[in-house]
Enzyme design. Structure first.
Site, short mmCIF file in Angstrom:
data_model
loop_
_atom_site.label_atom_id
_atom_site.label_comp_id
_atom_site.label_asym_id
_atom_site.label_seq_id
_atom_site.Cartn_x
_atom_site.Cartn_y
_atom_site.Cartn_z
N ALA A 91 -5.69 13.59 1.82
CA ALA A 91 -5.13 14.94 1.94
C ALA A 91 -3.63 14.87 2.24
O ALA A 91 -3.08 15.77 2.87
CB ALA A 91 -5.86 15.73 3.01
N THR A 114 11.09 9.52 -4.29
CA THR A 114 9.87 8.88 -3.84
C THR A 114 9.81 8.88 -2.31
O THR A 114 10.64 9.52 -1.65
CB THR A 114 9.71 7.48 -4.48
OG1 THR A 114 8.43 6.96 -4.14
CG2 THR A 114 10.79 6.51 -4.03
N TYR A 134 -1.63 0.65 -7.29
CA TYR A 134 -1.81 -0.34 -8.34
C TYR A 134 -1.46 -1.71 -7.79
O TYR A 134 -0.72 -1.83 -6.81
CB TYR A 134 -0.97 0.00 -9.58
CG TYR A 134 0.51 0.05 -9.30
CD1 TYR A 134 1.12 1.25 -8.97
CD2 TYR A 134 1.29 -1.09 -9.38
CE1 TYR A 134 2.47 1.30 -8.71
CE2 TYR A 134 2.65 -1.04 -9.13
CZ TYR A 134 3.23 0.14 -8.79
OH TYR A 134 4.57 0.20 -8.51
N GLU A 160 6.39 25.70 -11.42
CA GLU A 160 5.11 26.13 -10.84
C GLU A 160 4.36 24.92 -10.23
O GLU A 160 3.78 25.01 -9.15
CB GLU A 160 4.28 26.78 -11.95
CG GLU A 160 2.92 27.29 -11.53
CD GLU A 160 2.97 28.52 -10.64
OE1 GLU A 160 4.07 28.90 -10.20
OE2 GLU A 160 1.90 29.08 -10.37
N SER A 164 11.05 -0.54 -6.37
CA SER A 164 10.67 0.48 -7.35
C SER A 164 10.68 -0.08 -8.77
O SER A 164 11.58 -0.82 -9.16
CB SER A 164 11.64 1.66 -7.27
OG SER A 164 11.40 2.54 -8.35
N ARG A 165 9.68 0.32 -9.55
CA ARG A 165 9.62 -0.10 -10.95
C ARG A 165 10.21 0.94 -11.89
O ARG A 165 10.25 0.75 -13.11
CB ARG A 165 8.17 -0.39 -11.34
CG ARG A 165 7.68 -1.61 -10.62
CD ARG A 165 6.29 -2.03 -10.97
NE ARG A 165 5.92 -3.11 -10.05
CZ ARG A 165 6.08 -4.39 -10.35
NH1 ARG A 165 6.53 -4.76 -11.52
NH2 ARG A 165 5.74 -5.31 -9.47
N SER A 166 10.66 2.05 -11.32
CA SER A 166 11.18 3.13 -12.17
C SER A 166 12.35 2.70 -13.06
O SER A 166 12.39 3.08 -14.23
CB SER A 166 11.57 4.34 -11.31
OG SER A 166 10.41 4.92 -10.76
N ARG A 201 -10.09 11.33 5.94
CA ARG A 201 -10.43 10.72 7.24
C ARG A 201 -10.28 11.77 8.35
O ARG A 201 -11.16 11.94 9.18
CB ARG A 201 -9.50 9.52 7.49
CG ARG A 201 -9.72 8.82 8.80
CD ARG A 201 -8.84 7.60 8.89
NE ARG A 201 -7.41 7.94 8.83
CZ ARG A 201 -6.43 7.05 8.84
NH1 ARG A 201 -6.71 5.76 8.90
NH2 ARG A 201 -5.17 7.43 8.78
N LYS A 217 9.85 13.43 -0.81
CA LYS A 217 9.41 14.43 -1.79
C LYS A 217 9.36 15.84 -1.20
O LYS A 217 9.62 16.81 -1.92
CB LYS A 217 8.04 14.06 -2.36
CG LYS A 217 8.08 12.85 -3.29
CD LYS A 217 6.73 12.58 -3.92
CE LYS A 217 6.75 11.27 -4.69
NZ LYS A 217 5.47 11.01 -5.35
P1 ATR Z 1 0.77 10.14 0.87
O1 ATR Z 1 1.98 10.97 0.61
O2 ATR Z 1 0.81 8.78 0.24
O3 ATR Z 1 -0.51 10.84 0.56
P2 ATR Z 1 0.35 10.55 3.71
O4 ATR Z 1 0.74 11.97 3.70
O5 ATR Z 1 0.77 9.70 4.87
O6 ATR Z 1 0.86 9.78 2.45
O7 ATR Z 1 -1.25 10.48 3.55
C1 ATR Z 1 -1.94 9.28 3.59
C2 ATR Z 1 -3.39 9.58 3.27
O8 ATR Z 1 -4.14 8.36 3.34
C3 ATR Z 1 -4.05 10.51 4.26
O9 ATR Z 1 -5.03 11.25 3.57
C4 ATR Z 1 -4.66 9.53 5.27
O10 ATR Z 1 -5.71 10.05 6.02
P3 ATR Z 1 -5.40 10.87 7.39
O11 ATR Z 1 -4.96 12.23 6.98
O12 ATR Z 1 -6.70 10.87 8.11
O13 ATR Z 1 -4.32 10.09 8.10
C5 ATR Z 1 -5.16 8.48 4.32
N1 ATR Z 1 -5.37 7.16 4.92
C6 ATR Z 1 -4.43 6.27 5.30
N2 ATR Z 1 -5.01 5.14 5.77
C7 ATR Z 1 -6.36 5.32 5.68
C8 ATR Z 1 -7.50 4.51 6.00
N3 ATR Z 1 -7.38 3.28 6.49
N4 ATR Z 1 -8.73 5.02 5.75
C9 ATR Z 1 -8.88 6.26 5.24
N5 ATR Z 1 -7.84 7.07 4.92
C10 ATR Z 1 -6.59 6.61 5.13
#
Ligand code: ATR
Length: 275
Positions: A126, A61, A219, A77, A14-16, A150, A65
């Protein structure tokens, strides 16, 4: 001396701590900021012990969360709408939670002169990272927010959630799978974790407006896979999420210490350290 920490698992990289120590030096606030590794099944205990020992504030983190959201007696909110908390503090004997990720993104977009009023925004992903920025982007006056993922059902569920929570904004939101991202966009935000697997989501038909911005929440020292893909697709401005990281830290710092630090010098120093 005021005690702060960031809780996660893993947490070593972590960079925090570095960011908050730079804020402290800048503002003259005397503080210590450390990393706290929480067992996966012991998050509530870790938080409880920290505040019982007189700690002032915690950043949260991956992967805690959502648990921090559940644990908060009082939610801002922003945190309520995001369903996730990245900033905790104790007030009147109660645990308070806020989510500053969206503020971090907005402050970075402002730094980059990316106008949000009337903007057509494509939000990819999402998961938690995506949820945290929906309300701030809508609230900033974008004309359209299209969420693609996806797994299409997750994007649809997210749109439905925010439409019911924010009925005034419902008509500006839409959702679909990655194949439904076609169109011309002023701002494209990658909130997926695909970069960690060194790939970018395939987005056929995505066009970038003349002065559009491609923004990756991840990043890295070098342009990320998403930034490279966006440049090939015609985006003239492609940036990574280091500024968002500094921005969310500054918003947490302001909640805890009542002072807003300057972002630019800290961002410059972090970028230098990353190279
Ligand atoms: P975070 O809290 O970082 O958003 P997460 O809830 O695991 O972590 O969500 C990861 C996101 O990256 C999701 O939207 C995931 O898509 P899916 O819902 O289809 O799993 C997306 N993701 C991860 N790897 C991916 C890839 N190789 N190509 C496209 N989307 C990817």
């Amino acid at each position: 001396i005021r005690q702060f920490a960031v809780v996660g698992n893993p947490i070593k990289h972590s960079r925090s701590p570095a960011i908050h120590q730079m804020f402290a030096a800048q503002t003259g606030v005397a503080l210590e900021y450390s990393t706290l590794l929480s067992p996966l099944d012991g998050f509530a205990e870790t938080v409880g012990q920290f505040f019982a020992a007189g700690g002032c504030g915690l950043n949260i983190t991956v992967p805690f969360k959502e648990q921090a959201y559940v644990l908060s007696a009082k939610l801002s909110e922003r945190a309520r709408l995001a369903g996730a908390v990245n900033t905790l503090w104790q007030q009147d004997g109660q645990l308070n939670g806020c989510n500053t990720d969206g503020l971090g993104l907005l402050s970075d977009l402002q730094r980059l002169n990316a106008p949000l009023e009337g903007a057509r925004i494509l939000l990819i992903g999402a998961g938690g990272a995506s949820k945290g920025v929906v309300y701030p982007l809508l609230n900033a006056g974008c004309a359209r927010l299209h969420i693609v993922n996806r797994t299409e059902e997750r994007a649809q569920a997210m749109r439905a959630h925010f439409s019911s929570q924010l009925p005034d904004y419902a008509t500006r939101m839409s959702a679909g799978g990655l194949l439904q991202a076609e169109g011309e966009w002023d701002l494209v935000i990658n909130a997926t974790s695909s970069g960690l697997q060194d790939t970018a989501p395939e987005l056929p038909g995505v066009r970038y407006a003349a002065d559009a911005l491609a923004y990756d929440m991840l990043y890295a020292a070098l342009p990320t896979p998403f930034m490279r893909q966006a440049a090939e697709a015609g985006a003239h401005r492609c940036v990574d999420g280091l500024g968002m990281l500094v921005g969310q830290a500054a918003a947490s710092f302001a909640i805890w210490n009542g002072m807003t630090p300057q972002l630019e010098p800290v961002l410059r120093e972090l970028r230098r350290q990353l190279q």
